[in-house]
Design a protein around this motif. Structure first.
Motif, short mmCIF file in Angstrom:
data_model
loop_
_atom_site.label_atom_id
_atom_site.label_comp_id
_atom_site.label_asym_id
_atom_site.label_seq_id
_atom_site.Cartn_x
_atom_site.Cartn_y
_atom_site.Cartn_z
N ALA A 39 0.85 -1.19 0.00
CA ALA A 39 0.00 0.00 0.00
C ALA A 39 0.88 1.24 0.00
O ALA A 39 1.83 1.34 0.78
CB ALA A 39 -0.91 0.02 1.23
N ARG A 40 0.57 2.17 -0.89
CA ARG A 40 1.23 3.47 -0.94
C ARG A 40 0.23 4.51 -1.41
O ARG A 40 -0.73 4.19 -2.10
CB ARG A 40 2.43 3.45 -1.91
N PRO A 41 0.47 5.80 -1.07
CA PRO A 41 -0.44 6.85 -1.53
C PRO A 41 -0.46 6.95 -3.05
O PRO A 41 0.40 6.40 -3.75
CB PRO A 41 0.17 8.12 -0.91
N ARG A 42 -1.46 7.64 -3.56
CA ARG A 42 -1.57 7.85 -5.01
C ARG A 42 -0.35 8.61 -5.52
O ARG A 42 0.26 9.40 -4.81
CB ARG A 42 -2.86 8.61 -5.34
N ARG A 43 -0.01 8.40 -6.77
CA ARG A 43 1.09 9.10 -7.46
C ARG A 43 2.44 8.89 -6.77
O ARG A 43 3.29 9.77 -6.80
CB ARG A 43 0.79 10.60 -7.60
N PHE A 44 2.62 7.75 -6.15
CA PHE A 44 3.89 7.46 -5.50
C PHE A 44 4.73 6.46 -6.28
O PHE A 44 5.79 6.06 -5.83
CB PHE A 44 3.67 6.94 -4.07
N GLY A 45 4.26 6.03 -7.44
CA GLY A 45 5.07 5.16 -8.29
C GLY A 45 4.69 3.69 -8.27
O GLY A 45 5.48 2.85 -8.72
N LYS A 46 3.50 3.37 -7.79
CA LYS A 46 3.09 1.96 -7.75
C LYS A 46 3.01 1.37 -9.16
O LYS A 46 3.45 0.25 -9.40
CB LYS A 46 1.75 1.82 -7.04
N SER A 47 2.44 2.13 -10.09
CA SER A 47 2.28 1.63 -11.46
C SER A 47 3.64 1.45 -12.14
O SER A 47 3.83 0.50 -12.90
CB SER A 47 1.40 2.57 -12.28
N LEU A 48 4.58 2.35 -11.86
CA LEU A 48 5.92 2.20 -12.42
C LEU A 48 6.60 0.96 -11.85
O LEU A 48 7.30 0.23 -12.56
CB LEU A 48 6.76 3.44 -12.12
N LEU A 49 6.39 0.68 -10.58
CA LEU A 49 6.95 -0.53 -9.97
C LEU A 49 6.40 -1.77 -10.66
O LEU A 49 7.16 -2.70 -10.98
CB LEU A 49 6.61 -0.57 -8.48
N VAL A 50 5.10 -1.81 -10.90
CA VAL A 50 4.48 -2.95 -11.59
C VAL A 50 5.07 -3.10 -12.99
O VAL A 50 5.39 -4.22 -13.43
CB VAL A 50 2.95 -2.77 -11.65
N SER A 51 5.25 -1.98 -13.68
CA SER A 51 5.82 -2.02 -15.02
C SER A 51 7.27 -2.53 -15.00
O SER A 51 7.70 -3.28 -15.88
CB SER A 51 5.76 -0.61 -15.64
N THR A 52 8.02 -2.11 -13.99
CA THR A 52 9.41 -2.55 -13.85
C THR A 52 9.48 -4.05 -13.58
O THR A 52 10.31 -4.77 -14.16
CB THR A 52 10.11 -1.78 -12.71
N LEU A 53 8.63 -4.54 -12.68
CA LEU A 53 8.60 -5.97 -12.39
C LEU A 53 8.19 -6.77 -13.63
O LEU A 53 8.73 -7.85 -13.89
CB LEU A 53 7.62 -6.24 -11.25
N LYS A 54 7.26 -6.25 -14.40
CA LYS A 54 6.83 -6.93 -15.62
C LYS A 54 8.00 -7.07 -16.59
O LYS A 54 8.24 -8.14 -17.16
CB LYS A 54 5.68 -6.15 -16.27
N ALA A 55 8.77 -5.97 -16.75
CA ALA A 55 9.92 -6.02 -17.64
C ALA A 55 10.96 -7.01 -17.13
O ALA A 55 11.58 -7.75 -17.92
CB ALA A 55 10.53 -4.62 -17.76
N ASP A 279 13.64 8.90 5.76
CA ASP A 279 12.88 9.96 5.11
C ASP A 279 12.64 9.64 3.63
O ASP A 279 13.55 9.22 2.91
CB ASP A 279 13.62 11.29 5.20
N VAL A 280 11.40 9.91 3.19
CA VAL A 280 11.03 9.72 1.79
C VAL A 280 10.33 10.99 1.30
O VAL A 280 9.41 11.49 1.95
CB VAL A 280 10.11 8.50 1.61
N TYR A 281 10.79 11.51 0.15
CA TYR A 281 10.18 12.67 -0.48
C TYR A 281 9.07 12.22 -1.42
O TYR A 281 9.14 11.14 -2.00
CB TYR A 281 11.20 13.45 -1.29
N ASN A 282 8.07 13.08 -1.59
CA ASN A 282 6.99 12.80 -2.53
C ASN A 282 7.52 12.89 -3.96
O ASN A 282 7.92 13.96 -4.41
CB ASN A 282 5.86 13.82 -2.32
N PRO A 283 7.54 11.80 -4.71
CA PRO A 283 8.14 11.82 -6.05
C PRO A 283 7.38 12.68 -7.04
O PRO A 283 7.99 13.33 -7.90
CB PRO A 283 8.13 10.34 -6.46
N PHE A 284 6.06 12.71 -6.95
CA PHE A 284 5.26 13.47 -7.91
C PHE A 284 5.55 14.97 -7.77
O PHE A 284 5.75 15.67 -8.77
CB PHE A 284 3.77 13.21 -7.68
N SER A 285 5.61 15.46 -6.54
CA SER A 285 5.88 16.88 -6.33
C SER A 285 7.32 17.24 -6.70
O SER A 285 7.58 18.31 -7.24
CB SER A 285 5.60 17.26 -4.87
#
Length: 530
Positions: A39-55, A279-285
């Motif tokens: 679980a992670r907040p919206r726009r934190f890169g979950k979809s990119l992670l899924v795409s990376t794992l798929k590749a 510490d983790v910065y918001n990637p979208f911002s």
């Protein structure tokens, strides 16, 4: 530098020359497991992670050249992969979720030449998504000779979009979607011998409504020391990968790079996803800030999810009441879909985060992660709670300018006019206790809106508790408000209890402000300052 704003495809980022924060060592570590939930907040890169794992599981070695993965992976075995993106499709409509599942299953059946399960009554492909999926997984394994990888992105969207809408049809569809997913997820238990890896991502974990009861519980890595920085940007990554962006931004702002780093930290840092408190910065911002060379509240203003707005409007508790308190983990990680206890939703959606851990009792301090979220949430709450006609950000700017010049008459006018525009229907009429609660919460929201300065509400001093103290670079303001009292009484209380004594050694001028708030008119009645 090219910044991949809105790009969730690992292949597109790598081939397009976009900046990429190399997390592939953590991706490799994750891929050694079997069944995960994240679980992670919206726009934190979950979809990119899924795409990376798929590749990765498809053996796309070419996309990982120059990344940490190349030092770790030596075999580059190709696995059959089936992925579901629950952001797609009309899953809030009747049969929308089932139709989407069947669509993705049919695509894989055709790709692998698999005959679908047929309905024995009419000989057409079955509409039972779980049955078709079970058959698909076993056949993909048999035809490829390798176990199957299943990736499900935003699994909870078909539920969140229907939560607490007040529409009976939505409630019915929510229950249908829940039962459909429950049956669909049972496939993972039935096909365990055919599965190499499973990942479900989402914002919430619906663990208390039997979502995952149909299969072995996934390893929840949402608050896990091993993967707390899997998504988002660490400070080290910010200062190295984005060094060029920091330099360009500093020039645009006319500040030093160190000052720019501090501003970035205050505004976008502060998320913690484990006891390690990394510490983790918001990637979208961050990406938007460097792309546009301007600091704005990109993540918050990109849209508060509709389910959050509904929860906030129906909840008997305000999010402010949940901040600055310690909780056991199960209180904010496990989620039950109702408005009585929205704390888990606030946390998992990214509006609250872990700020401290008391290891003696295994409890966590929750609060706003950073300035962007804090100010955005307070503005949202003020607009929802007070429903002013005046534009809130514009009003805040005017108050800040008035405080900078010590124009307290203008401050009085601004507070009075803002409160006077609050609809009469918003003010409680039941009893004195309700009126006092409304007054205190209204006052708290207004003061917290002015957060570019140091603002203390209910500050404990040696002889009492001051309603509010605002410290600006040039002045100190000490406020005391009285509900249905007089401004003179409020001003006298500041003097009698010596609220200004704590600042005697401070050279800044001190202004004492006493004001009365009328429960009848809902605004400032009297105002005295000296």
């Amino acid at each position: 530098m090219k910044y991949p704003i809105g790009i969730q495809s690992f292949e597109k980022i790598r081939k397009g020359g976009y900046v990429y924060v190399d997390k592939t060592d953590l991706v490799y570590k994750l891929a050694q497991g079997s069944v995960y939930f994240l679980a992670r907040p919206r726009r934190f890169g979950k979809s990119l992670l899924v795409s990376t794992l798929k590749a990765y599981f498809e053996g796309r070695k070419d996309l990982f050249e120059g990344l940490k993965m190349m030092e770790l992976e030596t075999e580059w075995k190709k696995y059959p992969v089936i992925s579901f993106d629950f952001n797609l499709g009309q899953k809030t409509k009747m049969n929308g979720l089932r139709d989407y599942l069947l669509y993705e299953i049919e695509r894989k059946e055709q790709e692998y030449g698999i005959q679908p399960v047929l309905n024995p009554e009419n000989g057409v492909p079955s509409l039972d998504a779980a049955l078709r999926f079970t058959h698909l997984v076993s056949e993909m394994h048999e035809k490829s000779g390798e176990k199957v990888v299943v990736l499900i992105d935003e699994y909870d969207k078909p539920l969140l979009d229907l939560l607490e809408t007040g529409n009976p049809d939505d409630e019915k569809q929510l229950n249908e979607n829940r039962e459909l997913l429950k049956g669909f997820f049972s496939v993972f238990k039935a096909t365990d011998d055919h599965l190499r890896f499973v990942l479900l991502t989402g914002i919430t974990k619906f663990s208390q409504v039997s979502m995952f009861s149909g299969f072995n519980q996934p390893d929840d890595i949402s608050i896990d020391n091993r993967f707390d920085t899997l998504l988002g940007i660490t400070e080290e990554e910010l200062h190295t990968v984005f060094a060029e962006g920091i330099t360009e931004l500093a020039v645009m702002l006319g500040e030093s790079e160190e000052e720019t780093k501090q501003q970035l930290k205050q505004r976008y840092d502060g998320y913690h996803f484990s006891k390690r408190m990394k510490d983790v910065y918001n990637p979208f911002s961050i990406l938007n800030t460097f792309a546009k060379l301007d600091m704005k509240d990109y993540w918050f203003t990109s849209g508060t999810p509709s389910y959050m707005v509904r929860l906030l409007s129906k909840s008997q508790e305000e999010v402010m009441n949940y901040t600055g308190r310690y909780y056991p983990e199960q209180t904010f990680v496990d989620y039950k879909a109702d408005t009585e206890m929205p704390l888990p939703m606030f946390f998992q959606s990214g509006y609250l985060t872990i700020k401290d851990v008391d290891r003696r009792f295994n409890t966590y301090l929750l609060d706003f992660p950073n300035h962007e979220v804090k100010q955005g949430m307070i503005t949202l709450l003020a607009n929802k709670y007070l429903q002013p006609k005046e534009d809130t950000p514009s009003w805040v700017n005017q108050v800040v300018c008035a405080l900078e010049s010590a124009d307290l008459e203008l401050v009085r006018k601004l507070f009075t006019s803002f409160l006077a525009e609050t609809p009469y229907s918003m003010r409680p009429k039941k009893d004195q206790k309700d009126r006092e609660l409304y007054f205190h919460y209204t006052f708290y929201l207004l003061m917290r809106l002015i957060s570019c300065y140091t603002v203390y509400t209910e500050k404990q001093l040696s002889e009492g508790r001051a309603d509010c103290i605002i410290e600006t670079p040039k002045y100190i303001y000490i406020f005391e408000f009285k509900l249905d009292g007089t401004a003179a009484e409020a001003l006298q209380q500041i003097k009698d209890r010596g609220y200004a004594k704590a600042y005697e050694a401070d050279s800044r001028p001190k202004y004492l402000v006493g004001a009365s708030f009328s429960s009848k008119t809902g605004t400032i009645e009297e105002w005295q300052n000296e």
